[in-house]
Design an enzyme around this catalytic site. Sequence first.
Site, PDB file in Angstrom:
ATOM      1  CB  SER A  17      -0.956   0.002   1.197  1.00  0.00           C
ATOM      2  OG  SER A  17      -1.930  -1.006   1.061  1.00  0.00           O
ATOM      3  CE  LYS A  66      -8.952  -5.318   6.289  1.00  0.00           C
ATOM      4  NZ  LYS A  66      -9.288  -6.011   5.027  1.00  0.00           N
ATOM      5  CG  ASP A 102     -11.130  -4.878   1.859  1.00  0.00           C
ATOM      6  OD1 ASP A 102     -10.205  -4.375   1.193  1.00  0.00           O
ATOM      7  OD2 ASP A 102     -11.012  -5.166   3.071  1.00  0.00           O
ATOM      8  N   GLY A 129     -13.165 -11.946   7.381  1.00  0.00           N
ATOM      9  CA  GLY A 129     -13.446 -10.537   7.122  1.00  0.00           C
ATOM     10  C   GLY A 129     -13.570 -10.196   5.654  1.00  0.00           C
TER      11      GLY A 129
END
Length: 273
Positions: A17, A66, A102, A129
């Site tokens: 990232s 998350k 996502d 997730g």
Amino acid sequence: MKKLYCVIGNPIAHSLSPAMHTALLEQNKLDASYVPFLLNKASFTPAVEGLKALGVSGFNVTSPFKEAILPFLDQLDSEAAACGAVNTVVVKEGRWLGYNTDGVGYLQGLQNIRPITENDQILVLGAGGASKAIYHALKHHTNASLTVANRTLEKAMKMVEGPGHQAMSLVEAESQIANFTIIIQTTSVGLTKENAELPIRLHDLTAGTIVSDIIYNPSETPFLKEAKIYGAITQNGLPMFVNQAAIAFQLWTGIEADRELMRNTVLKQLGGK
């Protein structure tokens, strides 16, 4: 004043990232930095409070935080609320807004292969997730029939909701594999071991089935290699990774991200794999 963006997680050293977002910041000549922060459970709360004190402009959240980030947020978007997880935090007028990019990012990549229709029978393998985010994006943005299969059936049953949606064991999914037009592999199988045992066997797969794996490194997982043998159309997790980050960048800056630049940056970091 220079803006600060970051990604928090554990582990974080492998994250690509920073490379992607740094390329975007430089391309758009923005006075900002994007850095990775390694957190642990013990330091999570003071670290997040530190980000707030520093006046961070926005950040990404990766595993295993998350869900842990939720109590610190002032508001959730519909996708984040639906799946109970946040991967992007936007700071607006001092308020922390939680998003989950996502699922929509994954769906954008999947629909680059072809549009999803009401005739599609989609099998999602796993109930973690990533699976939740993808399931809710498919539920909210398509009319396809959805099945979630997991080693622990109870976890899959907690995920599914709505007509045409069902949960089943991996054994049952394997026995019905010929009926699915799209199969999405969301588990960590194949992430580290080349000879990892597959979540289900694919020998009854119908040729032309779309088989997708959310892992992008390695670029072709054992699951995708096996699917290709049986005539599947395969896609790895790179489109999802790029798209979720592009959506986050636009939420932070209001600028549409150059996804080709992002993709090429990742491929360069991976050594052209």
